[in-house]
Design an enzyme around this catalytic site. Structure first.
Site, PDB file in Angstrom:
ATOM      1  N   GLN A 182       0.870  -1.188   0.000  1.00  0.00           N
ATOM      2  CA  GLN A 182       0.000   0.000   0.000  1.00  0.00           C
ATOM      3  C   GLN A 182       0.900   1.229   0.000  1.00  0.00           C
ATOM      4  O   GLN A 182       1.862   1.289   0.751  1.00  0.00           O
ATOM      5  CB  GLN A 182      -0.845  -0.067   1.279  1.00  0.00           C
ATOM      6  CG  GLN A 182      -0.978   1.203   2.094  1.00  0.00           C
ATOM      7  CD  GLN A 182      -2.096   2.089   1.585  1.00  0.00           C
ATOM      8  OE1 GLN A 182      -3.103   1.598   1.095  1.00  0.00           O
ATOM      9  NE2 GLN A 182      -1.920   3.396   1.679  1.00  0.00           N
ATOM     10  N   THR A 183       0.590   2.212  -0.843  1.00  0.00           N
ATOM     11  CA  THR A 183       1.383   3.437  -0.765  1.00  0.00           C
ATOM     12  C   THR A 183       0.595   4.656  -1.220  1.00  0.00           C
ATOM     13  O   THR A 183      -0.302   4.556  -2.053  1.00  0.00           O
ATOM     14  CB  THR A 183       2.701   3.314  -1.568  1.00  0.00           C
ATOM     15  OG1 THR A 183       3.451   4.502  -1.400  1.00  0.00           O
ATOM     16  CG2 THR A 183       2.455   3.071  -3.041  1.00  0.00           C
ATOM     17  N   ARG A 184       0.964   5.822  -0.632  1.00  0.00           N
ATOM     18  CA  ARG A 184       0.392   7.096  -1.074  1.00  0.00           C
ATOM     19  C   ARG A 184       1.521   8.056  -1.451  1.00  0.00           C
ATOM     20  O   ARG A 184       1.332   9.254  -1.572  1.00  0.00           O
ATOM     21  CB  ARG A 184      -0.489   7.721   0.026  1.00  0.00           C
ATOM     22  CG  ARG A 184       0.062   7.664   1.431  1.00  0.00           C
ATOM     23  CD  ARG A 184      -0.729   8.517   2.395  1.00  0.00           C
ATOM     24  NE  ARG A 184      -0.115   9.814   2.516  1.00  0.00           N
ATOM     25  CZ  ARG A 184       0.791  10.132   3.433  1.00  0.00           C
ATOM     26  NH1 ARG A 184       1.188   9.255   4.333  1.00  0.00           N
ATOM     27  NH2 ARG A 184       1.302  11.338   3.468  1.00  0.00           N
TER      28      ARG A 184
ATOM     29  N   HIS B  64      10.421   5.403  -3.862  1.00  0.00           N
ATOM     30  CA  HIS B  64      11.855   5.698  -3.873  1.00  0.00           C
ATOM     31  C   HIS B  64      12.598   4.385  -3.644  1.00  0.00           C
ATOM     32  O   HIS B  64      11.997   3.331  -3.506  1.00  0.00           O
ATOM     33  CB  HIS B  64      12.190   6.740  -2.807  1.00  0.00           C
ATOM     34  CG  HIS B  64      11.454   8.035  -3.013  1.00  0.00           C
ATOM     35  ND1 HIS B  64      11.570   8.767  -4.172  1.00  0.00           N
ATOM     36  CD2 HIS B  64      10.570   8.700  -2.235  1.00  0.00           C
ATOM     37  CE1 HIS B  64      10.800   9.842  -4.101  1.00  0.00           C
ATOM     38  NE2 HIS B  64      10.179   9.823  -2.923  1.00  0.00           N
TER      39      HIS B  64
ATOM     40  N   HIS C 260      11.629   2.144  -0.707  1.00  0.00           N
ATOM     41  CA  HIS C 260      10.395   1.386  -0.916  1.00  0.00           C
ATOM     42  C   HIS C 260      10.674   0.157  -1.773  1.00  0.00           C
ATOM     43  O   HIS C 260      10.138  -0.923  -1.535  1.00  0.00           O
ATOM     44  CB  HIS C 260       9.334   2.241  -1.626  1.00  0.00           C
ATOM     45  CG  HIS C 260       8.976   3.485  -0.887  1.00  0.00           C
ATOM     46  ND1 HIS C 260       9.271   4.732  -1.349  1.00  0.00           N
ATOM     47  CD2 HIS C 260       8.356   3.655   0.298  1.00  0.00           C
ATOM     48  CE1 HIS C 260       8.840   5.635  -0.493  1.00  0.00           C
ATOM     49  NE2 HIS C 260       8.285   5.006   0.520  1.00  0.00           N
TER      50      HIS C 260
ATOM     51  N   ARG D 128       6.659   1.148   9.100  1.00  0.00           N
ATOM     52  CA  ARG D 128       6.677   2.046  10.242  1.00  0.00           C
ATOM     53  C   ARG D 128       5.608   3.124  10.031  1.00  0.00           C
ATOM     54  O   ARG D 128       5.465   3.642   8.933  1.00  0.00           O
ATOM     55  CB  ARG D 128       8.062   2.694  10.306  1.00  0.00           C
ATOM     56  CG  ARG D 128       8.264   3.654  11.422  1.00  0.00           C
ATOM     57  CD  ARG D 128       9.668   4.221  11.323  1.00  0.00           C
ATOM     58  NE  ARG D 128       9.905   5.183  12.374  1.00  0.00           N
ATOM     59  CZ  ARG D 128       9.616   6.466  12.268  1.00  0.00           C
ATOM     60  NH1 ARG D 128       9.070   6.943  11.162  1.00  0.00           N
ATOM     61  NH2 ARG D 128       9.865   7.288  13.266  1.00  0.00           N
TER      62      ARG D 128
END
Ligand code: PPS
Length: 568
Positions: A193-195, A199, A202, A288
């Site tokens: 999941q990412t918003r 980079h 990630h 985190r």
């Protein structure tokens, strides 16, 4: 036999023929024009992303979700998903009635059979779901200042999916993803999941997660609503596309999720896991500060950095997607690799660039090292967030009639045009009144309308990388503040108070208006028979008595230079 994560999941849509019929019938129903967030929620309700929900939560389910993170029947569900409505609309609808749910262009997407209508205890919802009734939390702010005061609950009959014109091929429903996994034979899939743009940290984390879970990787970015201030999803998706070929194509895929995030940390992580399980994923990465909202009004974090992992772990079996947990990853210079911050051994140099630092470097056009991000991603980000001296901005002159605003604004325009690089537009008081506001007079209401129009045009110019120079009287501080807010969402706003005294303006009386005002022939004249709020904290104050126009304009140029907005 199919693995359970790959069999079709229930959707709330009716057949094509029934949808055509229902759409006609729905035209006569009371209808609610949904907010952008409600449209995101509806999409995931209808396509099974929010399975087992069959509609917007009833009052009993809502109370149980708020209190215990469970639906009344016992199923795990951490997030209230309600149809919040206005007082006015609530007067036209009662439980037992059907209503049509429309998108912002009026297209009917679904019918809702209303079973419940109630006034929620928003303070309780804020405390229980988001951890504190504190408006610095974006979802709490939304709850109190955007969401309607009344909630409706009831099952949904889906007529059609919300329409998207962007990245259509990259959007998948849960069943489309399940079918894809079946087709390519992926039994184990770990979702990321990412918003944020991807980079190198990630990438490292996702590689490791896939290895650890011995699973294929689904990069599953949110493109619905994320944290205010985030990089817009158009830019992010271009960033993702730019780095997709750095992943092994046989084991990695990307799909866009039209979720409206709430930034609810631990509860949100559990919610994200349930949604990914619905999309056919068997594993889910929780890092985190997952879905963290930032600092509260006392300057402290809303949640502990690993609270989300702890809550997820507790409910993992019920969620249906196993957690792959990660600590904070940082770059170790000597070993030229990413490592978990709390596992680093030896005396080494640890490098890290925070989100704030990245934004600073982008806005000042400074270097962004390759250990931090991929050049393709940086290029994309620079296209969207050019350095400050290439961004649009607005200079807003304010002062009494005849103070010299227009003359200085004209001189400034010529100086900026001499420098070149960005288009310059002058929105002088008189020009605006002729072309934009010809029907307006000088009452407070009309002056405010006039200034808000100038603000709107200036914010559009600023958004599109141009320079807007505005020169109205703009006598009211509150209206100037509103214009500042409009412009600052897109670029810098420089308020310049042209502080020529009333006596001097009247002495000059270049248009002969002060004389007429004194004689009572012009009513509501600023400074004579109408107020002028002196700016309290303008970026610049310009005195015009005994100072040449050229010098006044040059003071503005120096100010712009000191703010990094122009560069030789
Ligand atoms: S406002 O208050 O910001 O909407 O005013 P603005 O659009 O800048 O218009 C100012 C010009 O209109 C002329 N004018 C008046 N000014 C103030 N009060 C009254 N009642 C009034 N009636 C006409 C005046 O020439 C202003 O010109 P500037 O450019 O400020 O000298």
């Amino acid at each position: 036999m199919q693995a359970p994560n790959l069999t079709p999941i229930p959707e709330l849509f009716v057949s094509y023929d029934s949808a055509l019929k229902l759409k006609l019938e729905a035209a006569d129903l009371p209808s609610w024009d949904m907010t952008p967030r409600q449209i995101c929620d509806l999409e995931l309700l209808m396509n099974g992303g929010f399975n087992p929900l069959k509609g917007f939560l009833s009052e009993a389910d809502y109370n149980s979700v708020v209190k215990d993170m469970r639906l009344e029947g016992g199923a795990l569900w951490p997030m209230p998903v309600n149809l919040d409505i206005s007082e006015k609309f609530s007067e036209t609808v009662e439980p037992g009635q059907d209503i049509a749910l429309r998108d912002q262009e009026g297209v009917i997407l679904a019918i809702m059979s209303v079973t419940d209508k109630w006034t929620p205890d928003k303070a309780l919802e804020a405390k229980s779901v988001f951890g504190a009734d504190d408006d610095t939390h974006p979802a709490v702010n939304y709850l109190h200042n955007t969401a309607g005061p009344i909630y409706l609950g009831g099952p949904i009959t889906g007529i059609q999916q919300p329409v998207h014109y962007d990245f259509r091929a990259r959007r998948d429903t849960p069943n489309e993803l399940r079918a894809f996994f079946r087709k390519v034979g992926w039994r184990r899939v770990v979702a990321f999941q990412t918003r944020n743009p991807l980079h190198r940290a990630h990438q490292e984390l996702t590689f490791r997660a896939a290895k650890e879970a011995q699973a294929n990787l689904l990069i599953h970015p949110v493109v619905g609503m994320t944290k205010p201030g985030d990089v817009d999803h158009f830019t992010r998706v271009r960033c993702y596309e730019a780095v997709l070929d750095k992943y092994p194509s046989a084991t990695t895929s990307m799909s866009l999720l039209n979720l409206a995030m709430r930034m609810a940390g631990p509860r949100e992580a559990v919610w994200h896991g349930l949604i990914r399980a619905n999309h056919g994923c068997t594993h889910f990465i929780v890092g985190r500060d997952h879905a963290g909202p930032g600092k509260n009004s006392a300057g402290d974090d809303f949640y502990g950095p690993y609270d989300a992992q702890d809550l997820y772990r507790k409910h993992q079996d019920e969620i249906g997607a196993e957690m792959v947990d990660f600590r904070h990853m940082v770059y170790v210079q000597e070993r030229a690799q990413y490592e978990a911050a709390d596992e680093i051994k030896g005396d080494v140099t640890v490098l890290n660039i925070s989100g704030t630092e990245l934004r600073r470097r982008l806005s000042e056009g400074l270097e962004i090292p390759e250990w931090f991000s991929f050049p393709e991603v940086v290029t994309e980000l620079r296209r969207t967030r050019p350095a400050r001296h290439k961004q649009g901005f607005s200079v807003f002159f304010t002062g009494l009639s005849g103070s010299g605003k227009s003359t200085i604004a004209n001189a400034l325009m010529v100086k900026l045009m001499e420098m070149g690089g960005r288009p310059v537009t002058l929105l002088d008081g008189d020009i605006v009144r002729k072309n934009l506001s010809s029907e307006l007079g000088f009452s407070k209401e009309h002056r405010d309308l006039n200034i808000r129009r100038i603000g709107y045009v200036a914010s559009e110019i600023t958004k599109n990388g141009g320079i807007a120079i505005c020169a109205p009287i703009a006598p009211y501080a509150t209206t100037r503040r509103a214009v500042r807010e409009d412009v600052e969402s897109f670029g810098a706003f420089i308020e310049v108070h042209v502080a020529t005294s009333l006596e001097e303006c009247e002495r000059r009386d270049r248009k002969g208006l002060y004389k007429l005002a004194r004689e009572g022939k012009i009513k509501e004249f600023t400074g004579i028979s109408d107020p002028y709020d002196i700016p309290e904290a303008p970026e610049l104050v310009v005195e015009t008595e005994n100072v040449e126009v050229d010098n006044c304009a040059h003071q503005v140029i120096l100010k712009l230079e000191s703010m990094g907005l122009i560069k030789d």
